[in-house]
Structure formats: C-alpha cells, structure tokens
Design a protein around this motif. Structure first.
Motif, PDB file in Angstrom:
ATOM      1  N   PRO A  24      -6.269  -2.089  -7.774  1.00  0.00           N
ATOM      2  CA  PRO A  24      -6.478  -1.204  -8.934  1.00  0.00           C
ATOM      3  C   PRO A  24      -5.398  -1.380 -10.003  1.00  0.00           C
ATOM      4  O   PRO A  24      -5.695  -1.339 -11.199  1.00  0.00           O
ATOM      5  CB  PRO A  24      -6.422   0.202  -8.329  1.00  0.00           C
ATOM      6  CG  PRO A  24      -6.753   0.008  -6.893  1.00  0.00           C
ATOM      7  CD  PRO A  24      -6.204  -1.350  -6.525  1.00  0.00           C
ATOM      8  N   ARG A  25      -4.168  -1.605  -9.577  1.00  0.00           N
ATOM      9  CA  ARG A  25      -3.064  -1.788 -10.532  1.00  0.00           C
ATOM     10  C   ARG A  25      -3.245  -3.077 -11.336  1.00  0.00           C
ATOM     11  O   ARG A  25      -3.079  -3.099 -12.552  1.00  0.00           O
ATOM     12  CB  ARG A  25      -1.758  -1.811  -9.740  1.00  0.00           C
ATOM     13  CG  ARG A  25      -0.545  -2.015 -10.581  1.00  0.00           C
ATOM     14  CD  ARG A  25       0.681  -1.948  -9.715  1.00  0.00           C
ATOM     15  NE  ARG A  25       1.857  -2.305 -10.472  1.00  0.00           N
ATOM     16  CZ  ARG A  25       3.073  -2.016 -10.087  1.00  0.00           C
ATOM     17  NH1 ARG A  25       3.277  -1.368  -8.965  1.00  0.00           N
ATOM     18  NH2 ARG A  25       4.096  -2.392 -10.812  1.00  0.00           N
ATOM     19  N   VAL A  26      -3.590  -4.159 -10.630  1.00  0.00           N
ATOM     20  CA  VAL A  26      -3.734  -5.464 -11.280  1.00  0.00           C
ATOM     21  C   VAL A  26      -4.980  -5.502 -12.179  1.00  0.00           C
ATOM     22  O   VAL A  26      -4.942  -6.026 -13.284  1.00  0.00           O
ATOM     23  CB  VAL A  26      -3.788  -6.590 -10.225  1.00  0.00           C
ATOM     24  CG1 VAL A  26      -4.138  -7.926 -10.851  1.00  0.00           C
ATOM     25  CG2 VAL A  26      -2.445  -6.695  -9.497  1.00  0.00           C
ATOM     26  N   LEU A  27      -6.075  -4.918 -11.693  1.00  0.00           N
ATOM     27  CA  LEU A  27      -7.338  -4.959 -12.444  1.00  0.00           C
ATOM     28  C   LEU A  27      -7.465  -3.804 -13.435  1.00  0.00           C
ATOM     29  O   LEU A  27      -8.410  -3.752 -14.214  1.00  0.00           O
ATOM     30  CB  LEU A  27      -8.523  -4.946 -11.470  1.00  0.00           C
ATOM     31  CG  LEU A  27      -8.611  -6.171 -10.557  1.00  0.00           C
ATOM     32  CD1 LEU A  27      -9.689  -5.968  -9.504  1.00  0.00           C
ATOM     33  CD2 LEU A  27      -8.876  -7.443 -11.350  1.00  0.00           C
ATOM     34  N   LYS A  28      -6.519  -2.859 -13.361  1.00  0.00           N
ATOM     35  CA  LYS A  28      -6.491  -1.704 -14.263  1.00  0.00           C
ATOM     36  C   LYS A  28      -7.779  -0.885 -14.204  1.00  0.00           C
ATOM     37  O   LYS A  28      -8.291  -0.398 -15.209  1.00  0.00           O
ATOM     38  CB  LYS A  28      -6.174  -2.140 -15.699  1.00  0.00           C
ATOM     39  CG  LYS A  28      -4.788  -2.744 -15.806  1.00  0.00           C
ATOM     40  CD  LYS A  28      -4.541  -3.349 -17.168  1.00  0.00           C
ATOM     41  CE  LYS A  28      -3.178  -3.989 -17.304  1.00  0.00           C
ATOM     42  NZ  LYS A  28      -2.684  -4.803 -16.235  1.00  0.00           N
ATOM     43  N   ARG A  29      -8.317  -0.746 -12.973  1.00  0.00           N
ATOM     44  CA  ARG A  29      -9.482   0.110 -12.739  1.00  0.00           C
ATOM     45  C   ARG A  29      -9.557   0.393 -11.243  1.00  0.00           C
ATOM     46  O   ARG A  29      -8.934  -0.288 -10.446  1.00  0.00           O
ATOM     47  CB  ARG A  29     -10.770  -0.556 -13.217  1.00  0.00           C
ATOM     48  CG  ARG A  29     -11.109  -1.868 -12.528  1.00  0.00           C
ATOM     49  CD  ARG A  29     -12.399  -2.465 -13.094  1.00  0.00           C
ATOM     50  NE  ARG A  29     -12.588  -3.841 -12.726  1.00  0.00           N
ATOM     51  CZ  ARG A  29     -13.137  -4.253 -11.583  1.00  0.00           C
ATOM     52  NH1 ARG A  29     -13.541  -3.384 -10.681  1.00  0.00           N
ATOM     53  NH2 ARG A  29     -13.282  -5.546 -11.340  1.00  0.00           N
ATOM     54  N   GLU A  30     -10.340   1.414 -10.904  1.00  0.00           N
ATOM     55  CA  GLU A  30     -10.484   1.767  -9.490  1.00  0.00           C
ATOM     56  C   GLU A  30     -11.240   0.678  -8.736  1.00  0.00           C
ATOM     57  O   GLU A  30     -12.169   0.066  -9.272  1.00  0.00           O
ATOM     58  CB  GLU A  30     -11.245   3.096  -9.350  1.00  0.00           C
ATOM     59  CG  GLU A  30     -10.440   4.301  -9.782  1.00  0.00           C
ATOM     60  CD  GLU A  30      -9.143   4.458  -8.995  1.00  0.00           C
ATOM     61  OE1 GLU A  30      -9.187   4.435  -7.753  1.00  0.00           O
ATOM     62  OE2 GLU A  30      -8.080   4.584  -9.633  1.00  0.00           O
ATOM     63  N   VAL A  31     -10.820   0.434  -7.503  1.00  0.00           N
ATOM     64  CA  VAL A  31     -11.511  -0.509  -6.621  1.00  0.00           C
ATOM     65  C   VAL A  31     -11.669   0.200  -5.268  1.00  0.00           C
ATOM     66  O   VAL A  31     -10.953  -0.079  -4.317  1.00  0.00           O
ATOM     67  CB  VAL A  31     -10.714  -1.826  -6.458  1.00  0.00           C
ATOM     68  CG1 VAL A  31     -11.523  -2.849  -5.679  1.00  0.00           C
ATOM     69  CG2 VAL A  31     -10.303  -2.400  -7.812  1.00  0.00           C
ATOM     70  N   LEU A  40     -12.990 -11.815  -4.568  1.00  0.00           N
ATOM     71  CA  LEU A  40     -12.140 -11.497  -5.715  1.00  0.00           C
ATOM     72  C   LEU A  40     -12.789 -11.877  -7.043  1.00  0.00           C
ATOM     73  O   LEU A  40     -12.759 -11.099  -7.991  1.00  0.00           O
ATOM     74  CB  LEU A  40     -10.782 -12.177  -5.554  1.00  0.00           C
ATOM     75  CG  LEU A  40      -9.975 -11.708  -4.340  1.00  0.00           C
ATOM     76  CD1 LEU A  40      -8.740 -12.565  -4.152  1.00  0.00           C
ATOM     77  CD2 LEU A  40      -9.586 -10.244  -4.475  1.00  0.00           C
ATOM     78  N   MET A  41     -13.366 -13.068  -7.115  1.00  0.00           N
ATOM     79  CA  MET A  41     -13.962 -13.523  -8.375  1.00  0.00           C
ATOM     80  C   MET A  41     -15.336 -12.890  -8.586  1.00  0.00           C
ATOM     81  O   MET A  41     -15.628 -12.362  -9.654  1.00  0.00           O
ATOM     82  CB  MET A  41     -14.101 -15.053  -8.396  1.00  0.00           C
ATOM     83  CG  MET A  41     -12.835 -15.812  -8.078  1.00  0.00           C
ATOM     84  SD  MET A  41     -11.755 -15.991  -9.487  1.00  0.00           S
ATOM     85  CE  MET A  41     -10.425 -16.936  -8.809  1.00  0.00           C
ATOM     86  N   ASP A  42     -16.201 -12.946  -7.557  1.00  0.00           N
ATOM     87  CA  ASP A  42     -17.580 -12.474  -7.711  1.00  0.00           C
ATOM     88  C   ASP A  42     -17.678 -10.950  -7.766  1.00  0.00           C
ATOM     89  O   ASP A  42     -18.245 -10.393  -8.703  1.00  0.00           O
ATOM     90  CB  ASP A  42     -18.463 -13.007  -6.574  1.00  0.00           C
ATOM     91  CG  ASP A  42     -18.613 -14.526  -6.625  1.00  0.00           C
ATOM     92  OD1 ASP A  42     -18.341 -15.122  -7.683  1.00  0.00           O
ATOM     93  OD2 ASP A  42     -18.990 -15.116  -5.599  1.00  0.00           O
ATOM     94  N   ASP A  43     -17.119 -10.266  -6.754  1.00  0.00           N
ATOM     95  CA  ASP A  43     -17.236  -8.807  -6.702  1.00  0.00           C
ATOM     96  C   ASP A  43     -16.362  -8.125  -7.747  1.00  0.00           C
ATOM     97  O   ASP A  43     -16.765  -7.141  -8.352  1.00  0.00           O
ATOM     98  CB  ASP A  43     -16.837  -8.268  -5.316  1.00  0.00           C
ATOM     99  CG  ASP A  43     -17.838  -8.643  -4.233  1.00  0.00           C
ATOM    100  OD1 ASP A  43     -18.961  -9.059  -4.571  1.00  0.00           O
ATOM    101  OD2 ASP A  43     -17.488  -8.531  -3.045  1.00  0.00           O
ATOM    102  N   LEU A  44     -15.160  -8.645  -7.940  1.00  0.00           N
ATOM    103  CA  LEU A  44     -14.192  -7.948  -8.790  1.00  0.00           C
ATOM    104  C   LEU A  44     -13.990  -8.582 -10.156  1.00  0.00           C
ATOM    105  O   LEU A  44     -13.319  -8.014 -11.003  1.00  0.00           O
ATOM    106  CB  LEU A  44     -12.842  -7.859  -8.062  1.00  0.00           C
ATOM    107  CG  LEU A  44     -12.861  -7.149  -6.708  1.00  0.00           C
ATOM    108  CD1 LEU A  44     -11.477  -7.152  -6.091  1.00  0.00           C
ATOM    109  CD2 LEU A  44     -13.383  -5.725  -6.843  1.00  0.00           C
TER     110      LEU A  44
END
Length: 95
Positions: A24-31, A40-44
C-alpha cells in the motif's frame, strides 16, 4: 558448492508478510487481499519503477541489503517469487 540457493522458509514467510505490508505504501493505495500468489504486474499494475521502490523499501524494512545483480522481471511475477528471490539474495551486513 552448489548453485542452488537454499531459502529459509521462515525468512521467506517473513519477506512475504513484509512485501504485503509495504505494497500500500509503494502503490499509494489500499491492497487488502495481497498474498503470496498476488501477481505484482497483472493484479496490482506494478511498474518497473514501483518494483524498484519496493525493493528499496524492503531493504530499509529488513535492514539488510538485497543483491539485485540477478533480479529480473520473472522475479516480480508474484509476491511469492519476489519473496523467494529476496530471501535467497540478502547480503550479510559484513559485505
């Protein structure tokens, strides 16, 4: 001496949990449902830039350097593949 890297299962599990906590910190959204099998690439939708940021955050959180010499796109397939790579490529503090 063999080329096969033995990965400590407890360390790998710790790395999986750490990656999931950092996403969440790296992608700046809830996971919310991140797990070992999350791609990592497909789902996120992770990019190479966010992948690198994740590795840097992991080094910081684990307080260990990760050897990125052999780190490739395949290692970013899932949380589990990245955890396996990281657990097998942590550098000793003395290095």
């Amino acid at each position: 001496m063999s080329d096969t890297i033995t990965v400590d299962p407890a360390l790998r599990e710790h790395v999986v949990e750490t990656i999931c906590a950092l996403l969440p910190r790296v992608l700046k959204r809830e996971v919310p449902d991140a797990s070992e099998s999350t791609t990592l690439m497909d789902d996120l939708g992770m990019s190479s830039t966010t992948g690198l940021e994740l590795v840097l955050e992991l080094e910081d959180r684990l307080e260990r350097e990760i050897s990125v010499e052999d780190l490739g796109r395949d290692d970013f397939e899932t949380v589990g593949t990245l955890a396996s790579y990281v657990a097998g490529n942590l550098l000793d503090e003395e290095d």
